[in-house]
Motif scaffolding. Structure first.
Motif, mmCIF file in Angstrom:
data_model
loop_
_atom_site.group_PDB
_atom_site.id
_atom_site.type_symbol
_atom_site.label_atom_id
_atom_site.label_comp_id
_atom_site.label_asym_id
_atom_site.label_seq_id
_atom_site.Cartn_x
_atom_site.Cartn_y
_atom_site.Cartn_z
ATOM 1 N N MET A 436 -33.888 -20.151 23.296
ATOM 2 C CA MET A 436 -35.051 -20.822 23.866
ATOM 3 C C MET A 436 -36.334 -20.277 23.246
ATOM 4 O O MET A 436 -36.417 -19.091 22.927
ATOM 5 C CB MET A 436 -35.085 -20.610 25.381
ATOM 6 C CG MET A 436 -33.958 -21.274 26.132
ATOM 7 S SD MET A 436 -34.135 -21.080 27.919
ATOM 8 C CE MET A 436 -33.974 -19.300 28.079
ATOM 9 N N PRO A 437 -37.345 -21.113 23.069
ATOM 10 C CA PRO A 437 -38.634 -20.596 22.589
ATOM 11 C C PRO A 437 -39.210 -19.602 23.594
ATOM 12 O O PRO A 437 -39.051 -19.751 24.806
ATOM 13 C CB PRO A 437 -39.514 -21.844 22.489
ATOM 14 C CG PRO A 437 -38.577 -23.001 22.511
ATOM 15 C CD PRO A 437 -37.393 -22.567 23.296
ATOM 16 N N GLU A 445 -51.860 -17.029 20.917
ATOM 17 C CA GLU A 445 -52.480 -17.046 19.603
ATOM 18 C C GLU A 445 -52.960 -15.645 19.245
ATOM 19 O O GLU A 445 -53.481 -14.914 20.078
ATOM 20 C CB GLU A 445 -53.665 -18.013 19.577
ATOM 21 C CG GLU A 445 -54.248 -18.215 18.193
ATOM 22 C CD GLU A 445 -55.169 -19.417 18.134
ATOM 23 O OE1 GLU A 445 -55.707 -19.687 17.048
ATOM 24 O OE2 GLU A 445 -55.344 -20.081 19.175
ATOM 25 N N SER A 446 -52.742 -15.244 17.987
ATOM 26 C CA SER A 446 -53.187 -13.940 17.514
ATOM 27 C C SER A 446 -54.004 -14.124 16.239
ATOM 28 O O SER A 446 -54.355 -15.244 15.857
ATOM 29 C CB SER A 446 -51.980 -13.024 17.253
ATOM 30 O OG SER A 446 -51.188 -13.542 16.206
ATOM 31 N N PRO A 451 -49.642 -20.648 17.909
ATOM 32 C CA PRO A 451 -48.515 -21.077 18.735
ATOM 33 C C PRO A 451 -48.231 -22.570 18.566
ATOM 34 O O PRO A 451 -49.047 -23.325 18.047
ATOM 35 C CB PRO A 451 -48.985 -20.763 20.158
ATOM 36 C CG PRO A 451 -50.477 -20.856 20.087
ATOM 37 C CD PRO A 451 -50.846 -20.356 18.709
ATOM 38 N N ASN A 452 -47.059 -22.972 19.049
ATOM 39 C CA ASN A 452 -46.651 -24.372 18.968
ATOM 40 C C ASN A 452 -46.037 -24.770 20.308
ATOM 41 O O ASN A 452 -44.880 -24.453 20.588
ATOM 42 C CB ASN A 452 -45.646 -24.559 17.837
ATOM 43 C CG ASN A 452 -45.246 -26.013 17.645
ATOM 44 O OD1 ASN A 452 -45.615 -26.886 18.438
ATOM 45 N ND2 ASN A 452 -44.483 -26.286 16.604
ATOM 46 N N TYR A 501 -49.794 -17.984 10.313
ATOM 47 C CA TYR A 501 -48.422 -18.384 10.572
ATOM 48 C C TYR A 501 -48.408 -19.463 11.650
ATOM 49 O O TYR A 501 -49.174 -19.408 12.612
ATOM 50 C CB TYR A 501 -47.581 -17.192 11.047
ATOM 51 C CG TYR A 501 -47.224 -16.210 9.964
ATOM 52 C CD1 TYR A 501 -46.138 -16.436 9.127
ATOM 53 C CD2 TYR A 501 -47.980 -15.058 9.769
ATOM 54 C CE1 TYR A 501 -45.803 -15.537 8.133
ATOM 55 C CE2 TYR A 501 -47.659 -14.152 8.769
ATOM 56 C CZ TYR A 501 -46.564 -14.399 7.957
ATOM 57 O OH TYR A 501 -46.239 -13.512 6.962
ATOM 58 N N GLN A 502 -47.531 -20.425 11.487
ATOM 59 C CA GLN A 502 -47.336 -21.486 12.468
ATOM 60 C C GLN A 502 -45.858 -21.514 12.844
ATOM 61 O O GLN A 502 -44.993 -21.582 11.970
ATOM 62 C CB GLN A 502 -47.740 -22.837 11.895
ATOM 63 C CG GLN A 502 -47.350 -24.029 12.753
ATOM 64 C CD GLN A 502 -48.231 -24.172 13.979
ATOM 65 O OE1 GLN A 502 -49.435 -24.286 13.859
ATOM 66 N NE2 GLN A 502 -47.634 -24.197 15.159
ATOM 67 N N TYR A 503 -45.547 -21.419 14.131
ATOM 68 C CA TYR A 503 -44.153 -21.485 14.569
ATOM 69 C C TYR A 503 -43.652 -22.925 14.469
ATOM 70 O O TYR A 503 -44.298 -23.857 14.959
ATOM 71 C CB TYR A 503 -44.008 -20.965 16.000
ATOM 72 C CG TYR A 503 -44.244 -19.478 16.109
ATOM 73 C CD1 TYR A 503 -43.281 -18.573 15.676
ATOM 74 C CD2 TYR A 503 -45.439 -18.973 16.622
ATOM 75 C CE1 TYR A 503 -43.493 -17.209 15.754
ATOM 76 C CE2 TYR A 503 -45.661 -17.610 16.708
ATOM 77 C CZ TYR A 503 -44.682 -16.734 16.276
ATOM 78 O OH TYR A 503 -44.897 -15.381 16.347
ATOM 79 N N VAL A 504 -42.492 -23.097 13.824
ATOM 80 C CA VAL A 504 -41.940 -24.428 13.580
ATOM 81 C C VAL A 504 -40.430 -24.392 13.809
ATOM 82 O O VAL A 504 -39.813 -23.336 13.926
ATOM 83 C CB VAL A 504 -42.231 -24.905 12.134
ATOM 84 C CG1 VAL A 504 -43.725 -25.068 11.902
ATOM 85 C CG2 VAL A 504 -41.628 -23.938 11.119
ATOM 86 N N ASN A 505 -39.834 -25.584 13.868
ATOM 87 C CA ASN A 505 -38.376 -25.751 13.932
ATOM 88 C C ASN A 505 -37.862 -26.197 12.568
ATOM 89 O O ASN A 505 -38.319 -27.216 12.034
ATOM 90 C CB ASN A 505 -37.983 -26.796 14.977
ATOM 91 C CG ASN A 505 -38.195 -26.321 16.395
ATOM 92 O OD1 ASN A 505 -39.089 -26.795 17.089
ATOM 93 N ND2 ASN A 505 -37.381 -25.385 16.839
ATOM 94 N N VAL A 506 -36.937 -25.439 11.995
ATOM 95 C CA VAL A 506 -36.268 -25.823 10.749
ATOM 96 C C VAL A 506 -34.779 -25.514 10.897
ATOM 97 O O VAL A 506 -34.375 -24.724 11.758
ATOM 98 C CB VAL A 506 -36.841 -25.088 9.517
ATOM 99 C CG1 VAL A 506 -38.294 -25.452 9.285
ATOM 100 C CG2 VAL A 506 -36.676 -23.586 9.661
ATOM 101 N N ASP A 507 -33.947 -26.113 10.055
ATOM 102 C CA ASP A 507 -32.504 -25.872 10.122
ATOM 103 C C ASP A 507 -32.125 -24.627 9.316
ATOM 104 O O ASP A 507 -32.806 -24.246 8.358
ATOM 105 C CB ASP A 507 -31.738 -27.081 9.593
ATOM 106 C CG ASP A 507 -31.883 -28.295 10.494
ATOM 107 O OD1 ASP A 507 -32.313 -28.113 11.651
ATOM 108 O OD2 ASP A 507 -31.584 -29.414 10.047
#
Length: 651
Positions: A436-437, A445-446, A451-452, A501-507
């Motif tokens: 889970m995120p 945010e830093s 954040p996403n 940095y940006q939090y993302v979803n990748v496989d």
């Protein structure tokens, strides 16, 4: 061609297992290493568990001469060392990791079976080796029984709750290092205290280039303080308390100015200074009888960073961040023996997670909370004397999250184990997993992280074909595995328009094979060796690389070799360990970037002249190599050779 290659590897593994069955005539008793609890939540012989496993006992940890749980895990097959701090120290929220089977941020760390993590992070350097009874590692199969974050595996650190003899110890070494401590108690209680310190300044990080200068990190005055209290209130109740405080100082100096710079700063000036302080409290009360186990737990973590940043202005810009993370809850399970061939373990868990960021120079205060609930069950059935199957399921859901960012997940697992004889087994397992995120990934945010709030949970599935055999003085293990993760959560580096940095979803995917052997005939010599070949890859998420968008990119390490040699003769023991990792690449945030191999090594000597006195000499980084131990875009290096002479007195 790839499918044929994997099929050939599977057939070779099966043939090797079958051909070895005729050799298992004489089987040795391997003691504590032969029983594993974490994999099934019940006691089972290691050879009868349908999963990749590693067990390290207190005796082995002592022979290694290491200080913390992090030092133990870096020597195990299939685990990649990811360290940014000298002597396994954290840099505030930048923590050290263990990467199981090439998957970062997918290792669930437990203390006595309950989570010790805070917002997806953990501090293995805070668990002193003297307090550890054993460590159990389960690879690739943990979410159904233990929940989120176990996509790569589970590490369960089981603490001591008694002492064989009271003792005091002191150590002194190079690099202005020292340690001291005491362990007292009886057969029902123990209290342990220790402190470890490295004072000498160390060039830790390669130059970072700003718009005006070249900067380099130096660390000094790193300390680790640990207090552990544990014991048995009765035959059914155990209590544990572990406290740790890790402090480190980090300075950045200007090592060069770039062309065109006309400011007042010059080479040798201090650009930045930081003091990082991490405090952990881990508390547990555990009820257990023949069928029930109920664990109450409370984890509290404080992280504070203080200092200043000059930024070429000379007036000194203050820097201060402070946060508190906490989790408390309950984990309850019950075992049933339904009939002579079928067993069931089932349970529930509930946890309250909280994050608080306080008003500092780096931002405003914020607070996030959520509840995590779960119900799980696993059936274990013997079809006959040779075939065993297990089926498990887990439902996990959250409530009370900020912005109603709640999730639910249902996972299942199944395994089949075929006994060729009592000590020679072949297994197949398939298990779903998830992560889970965290609320920080979605909302906090830093300076460099964005954040996403739209992150999706990561969902994985692990396939594994394996073989285990205990033959005489040998323990053989082999596993062929494949891991697929959809929507893996990772931090993606975005250089434009602002570096962040940006939090993302990748496989993510990884296929590999593990082989290992331990040899201990009970005489003077013992050996262990292992090899892991794998191919971890992450899909590109950087739209600016149009030719790479949605392409698979390499990350982390592909080939690992590890080994050790032990020698014991009368009053003398020695132990040599090494781990070599090559074909390395940077993390998923910056994949396809090659990284030089690392070779970690340690050597420990123990001399015990009588029952009360003991001398030991520990040498870490035996070859004094300057190896990069980080997998991020920044180059963090291991400390040079550290030598420490220790004396222990028992009373």
């Amino acid at each position: 061609m790839k499918n044929k290659k994997y099929l050939s590897m599977a057939l070779a593994l099966a043939v090797m297992a079958t051909s070895s069955s005729v050799l298992a005539a004489d089987v040795a008793d391997f003691g504590d290493e032969d029983v594993v609890v974490t994999a099934t939540r019940t006691e089972k012989k290691d050879v009868d568990i349908a999963a990749g496993t590693e067990v390290v006992t207190a005796e082995k940890i002592k022979e290694m001469g290491v200080y913390s749980a992090q030092d133990v895990l870096k020597n195990l097959n299939g685990i990649q060392y990811d360290c940014i701090g000298n002597a396994n120290s954290n840099m505030g929220t930048m923590t050290n990791d263990v990467i199981v089977r090439g998957y970062k941020d997918g290792t669930l760390v437990l203390i006595n079976g309950t989570p010790m993590e805070y917002r997806g992070k953990y501090d293995l350097g805070s668990i002193a080796a003297d307090n550890i009874e054993r460590i159990e590692v389960i690879k690739g199969n943990g979410s159904v029984l233990y929940g989120s974050d176990a996509i790569g595996g589970v590490v369960n650190i089981i603490l001591k709750k008694n002492v064989e003899a009271n003792s005091v110890f002191v150590g002194v070494g190079n690099r202005s290092s020292y340690k001291y401590g005491v362990n007292v108690g009886d057969d029902r209680w123990r209290i342990g205290y220790s402190k470890f310190m490295i004072g000498k300044k160390h060039d830790q990080c390669s130059p970072a280039i700003s718009s005006k200068a070249e900067l380099r990190y130096y660390t000094y005055d790193l300390s680790k303080e640990n207090l552990n209290i544990a014991g048995s209130i009765s035959n059914m109740w155990d209590v544990y308390y572990n406290f740790s405080e890790n402090i480190g100082y980090y300075d950045r100096y200007i090592t060069d100015t770039l062309a065109g710079y006309t400011g007042k700063a010059k080479v040798g000036d201090k650009y930045q200074s930081r003091r990082y302080d991490t405090i952990n409290h881990n508390m547990q009360a555990v009820f257990h009888d023949n069928d029930w186990k109920v664990s109450l737990f409370n984890n509290i973590n404080f992280i504070e960073s203080k200092g200043w940043t000059d930024k070429f202005k000379y007036e000194g810009t203050p820097y201060h961040t402070r946060e508190k993370n906490s989790s408390y809850g309950l984990d309850a399970q019950k075992k049933w023996q339904l009939n002579d061939v079928t067993g069931l373990v089932a349970g529930v868990s509930g946890m309250r997670e909280s994050y608080n960021s306080y008003v500092t120079t780096a931002g405003t205060s914020s607070s996030f909370d959520r509840n995590v609930w779960a119900a799980f069950a696993q059936v274990d059935h013997n079809f006959d004397d040779k075939n065993n199957v297990t089926f498990g399921a887990r439902e996990t859901w959250t409530t009370g999250s900020f912005r109603d960012q709640n999730y639910s997940n249902f996972s299942m697992s199944g395994s089949w184990l075929h006994k060729m004889n009592e000590e020679n087994n072949l297994y197949l397992s398939i298990a779903q997993s998830f992560k889970m995120p965290t609320y920080s990934e979605m909302n906090k945010e830093s300076d460099f992280a964005v954040p996403n709030p739209n992150l999706k949970p990561s969902k994985g599935i692990n396939y594994e074909l394996g073989w285990k055999q205990n033959h005489g003085a040998h323990i053989w293990k082999a596993a062929l595995f494949h891991l697929d993760v959809k929507d893996n959560i990772t931090a993606s580096w975005q250089p434009e328009p602002v570096k962040q940095y940006q939090y993302v979803n990748v496989d993510f995917r990884n296929t590999g094979i593990e082989l290992s052997c331990k040899i201990d005939s009970g005489d003077k010599w013992s050996y262990n060796y292992g090899i892991t070949w794998q191919h971890p890859q992450s899909k590109s998420d950087n739209a600016k690389k149009l030719n790479m968008m949605n392409k698979w990119e390499n990350c982390y390490g592909r080939l690992q070799l590890d080994g050790g040699v032990g020698y014991r003769y009368k009053k003398f023991k020695s132990n040599l360990n090494f781990t070599y990792m090559c074909s390395r690449y940077q993390s998923q945030s910056n994949p396809n970037q090659p990284v030089k191999p690392y070779l970690l090594s340690s050597l420990n000597f123990i001399y015990t002249p009588d029952n009360r006195n003991e001398l030991s000499l520990m040498i870490d980084n035996l070859l004094s190599r300057r190896d990069r131990t980080s997998n991020s875009s920044s180059d963090y290096y291991c400390a040079p050779m550290t030598v420490m002479l220790n004396f222990t007195y028992k009373f």
